[in-house]
Design a protein around this motif. Structure first.
Motif, PDB file in Angstrom:
ATOM      1  N   SER A 132       0.809  -1.225   0.000  1.00  0.00           N
ATOM      2  CA  SER A 132       0.000   0.000   0.000  1.00  0.00           C
ATOM      3  C   SER A 132       0.842   1.273   0.000  1.00  0.00           C
TER       4      SER A 132
ATOM      5  N   GLN B 276      -3.304   1.377   4.325  1.00  0.00           N
ATOM      6  CA  GLN B 276      -3.777   2.327   3.315  1.00  0.00           C
ATOM      7  C   GLN B 276      -3.633   3.776   3.767  1.00  0.00           C
TER       8      GLN B 276
ATOM      9  N   SER C 240       1.482   4.082  -7.209  1.00  0.00           N
ATOM     10  CA  SER C 240       1.316   5.477  -6.816  1.00  0.00           C
ATOM     11  C   SER C 240       2.389   6.297  -7.518  1.00  0.00           C
TER      12      SER C 240
ATOM     13  N   SER D  90     -11.475   2.266  -4.927  1.00  0.00           N
ATOM     14  CA  SER D  90     -10.191   2.919  -5.180  1.00  0.00           C
ATOM     15  C   SER D  90     -10.353   4.293  -5.836  1.00  0.00           C
TER      16      SER D  90
ATOM     17  N   ARG E 246      -9.628   2.815   1.541  1.00  0.00           N
ATOM     18  CA  ARG E 246      -8.990   3.586   0.480  1.00  0.00           C
ATOM     19  C   ARG E 246      -9.213   5.095   0.576  1.00  0.00           C
TER      20      ARG E 246
ATOM     21  N   ARG F  48       0.880  -4.319  -7.849  1.00  0.00           N
ATOM     22  CA  ARG F  48      -0.267  -3.894  -7.044  1.00  0.00           C
ATOM     23  C   ARG F  48      -0.041  -2.470  -6.533  1.00  0.00           C
ATOM     24  N   ASP F  49      -1.145  -1.745  -6.338  1.00  0.00           N
ATOM     25  CA  ASP F  49      -1.172  -0.440  -5.654  1.00  0.00           C
ATOM     26  C   ASP F  49      -0.136   0.557  -6.179  1.00  0.00           C
TER      27      ASP F  49
ATOM     28  N   SER G  85      -7.128  -0.119  -9.328  1.00  0.00           N
ATOM     29  CA  SER G  85      -6.197   0.937  -8.920  1.00  0.00           C
ATOM     30  C   SER G  85      -6.019   2.024  -9.971  1.00  0.00           C
TER      31      SER G  85
ATOM     32  N   ARG H 116       2.078   5.042  -0.979  1.00  0.00           N
ATOM     33  CA  ARG H 116       1.450   6.270  -1.460  1.00  0.00           C
ATOM     34  C   ARG H 116       2.443   7.427  -1.365  1.00  0.00           C
TER      35      ARG H 116
ATOM     36  N   TYR I  40       5.271   0.933  -6.334  1.00  0.00           N
ATOM     37  CA  TYR I  40       4.259  -0.122  -6.340  1.00  0.00           C
ATOM     38  C   TYR I  40       4.785  -1.308  -5.558  1.00  0.00           C
TER      39      TYR I  40
END
Length: 375
Positions: free
Chosen positions: A78, A122, A321, A224, A167, A318-319, A278, A80, A331
């Protein structure tokens, strides 16, 4: 006193029985019991779930120069970016606990932001960097959006609801937080099956808890949320309840949709039979998203307004940013899947007991000759 009766031990799935016959390899010189003489009196089966390995990576905007941000073998996910690009906030699991951390984009300056026995995940920093929004099960066991003052480490529950809330995403001006929730869900049954299905929607709320509003339709699944740079639109993925259930195995179709906050107008950007997740706005009207798939079509993609689609980073991603300047993307990659082991002999300190790792919840027939287990 140990008997031949079956003992079960919750999630450990442990079973203890007397001596029985298994179709297993003979003990050899590499076995933990080699050289100990007679066969064991008892064999103990227990389930040990091997957690997956999730590692954070960064790549340049064109998908090149991929490199890990943290040492391999951990459980971090997760990620960010902060609005100023100075920090990457992420979830890390250490000693069985999930907490929020942050680090600089070069992997330095790691700082733990939350420290609670609850599950924290998250995390997203406000545009001014002063407040952390994150999902936590603290204060009741359900997933709520919490806010933490980064300087004072004081917390407050923003959503305060018995539903699941996930999220969080800050608007560019910090005036609103968009999030996913199943608070209005009406459970339904998967047609022809036993599973109960939930619906989720996209909501917005002010940081003081005022102005809660649902943006998406009552039924279906949306998740998301991602704000446009001007704060006028929110982008998300959308499917129906059955599609969401099948998406976990990349067996359904999801689409990328945006909604205009002032007019409520919806725009659909994709139309393909893929599990797309995503989504995020990029410059020039481009959209970043991932495709979950069981083959080589999985990866991070870019959608262009002229309908051209480019696979930027292939594989299990995954995920993602993106940095504020659009020059880098962070990621997570699944380096190793989680799982269990089936009838694998392991070390024992007592010669009377042979230990074997097994699938969950094993049970034996009364004569000890047959094994039943879940998988």
């Amino acid at each position: 006193m140990i008997t031949r009766n079956l003992f079960a031990c919750g999630f450990a799935g442990m079973a203890l029985v007397g001596s029985f016959t298994l179709a297993a390899p003979k003990i050899d010189a590499q076995s933990p019991r080699a050289g100990q003489g007679s066969a064991p009196k008892y064999r103990v089966l227990f389930n040990h779930f091997q957690a997956p390995t999730l590692t954070l990576f960064m790549a340049d905007a064109d998908g090149t120069n991929e490199r890990p941000l943290l040492p391999p073998g951990g459980l971090e996910y997760s990620p960010r970016y902060s609005a100023d690009g100075r920090w990457i906030v992420y979830t890390g699991e250490r000693n069985g606990l999930a907490d929020i951390y942050r680090m600089h984009p070069d992997g330095s300056g790691i700082e733990r932001l939350t420290d609670d026995p609850a599950f924290d995940d998250q995390g997203a920093l406000s545009p001014d960097g002063r407040t952390l929004a994150f999902v936590s099960t603290r204060g009741g066991g359900t997933a709520d959006i919490w806010l933490m003052d980064v300087a004072s480490k004081t917390y407050r529950n923003l959503t305060k609801h018995h539903s699941g809330n996930f999220r969080p995403a800050w608007s560019p001006d910090g005036a609103w937080i968009a999030f996913t929730s199943d608070r209005d869900a009406r459970p339904a049954t998967n047609p022809g099956r036993w599973e109960h299905l939930q619906s989720t929607g996209i909501y917005i709320v002010k940081p003081d808890g005022q102005g809660l509003k649902r943006l998406t339709r009552k039924d279906g699944v949306a998740g998301s949320p991602s704000w446009s740079a001007d704060g006028r639109k929110i982008l998300y993925y959308e499917t129906d309840e059955v599609g969401a259930y099948m998406a976990k195995n990349a067996g359904s179709r999801t689409e990328l949709v945006s909604i205009d906050l002032s007019s409520g107008e919806r725009t659909t950007y994709t139309a393909s039979r893929e599990t797309k997740l995503s989504p995020a706005w990029l410059s020039g009207g481009r959209i970043s998203y991932i495709v979950r798939a069981g083959d080589n079509t999985a990866g991070l993609r870019i959608w262009y307004p002229n309908l051209r689609i480019v696979t930027l980073i292939p594989g299990v991603v995954r995920d993602p940013s993106w940095s504020p300047d659009g020059m880098h993307v962070v990621y997570q990659r699944v380096a190793r899947l989680g799982g269990t082991e089936h009838l694998v002999r392991t070390a024992s300190r007592d010669a009377d007991f042979e230990l074997r790792l097994s699938e969950p919840f094993p049970a034996f027939s009364k004569d000890g000759m047959r094994l039943l287990y879940s998988q």
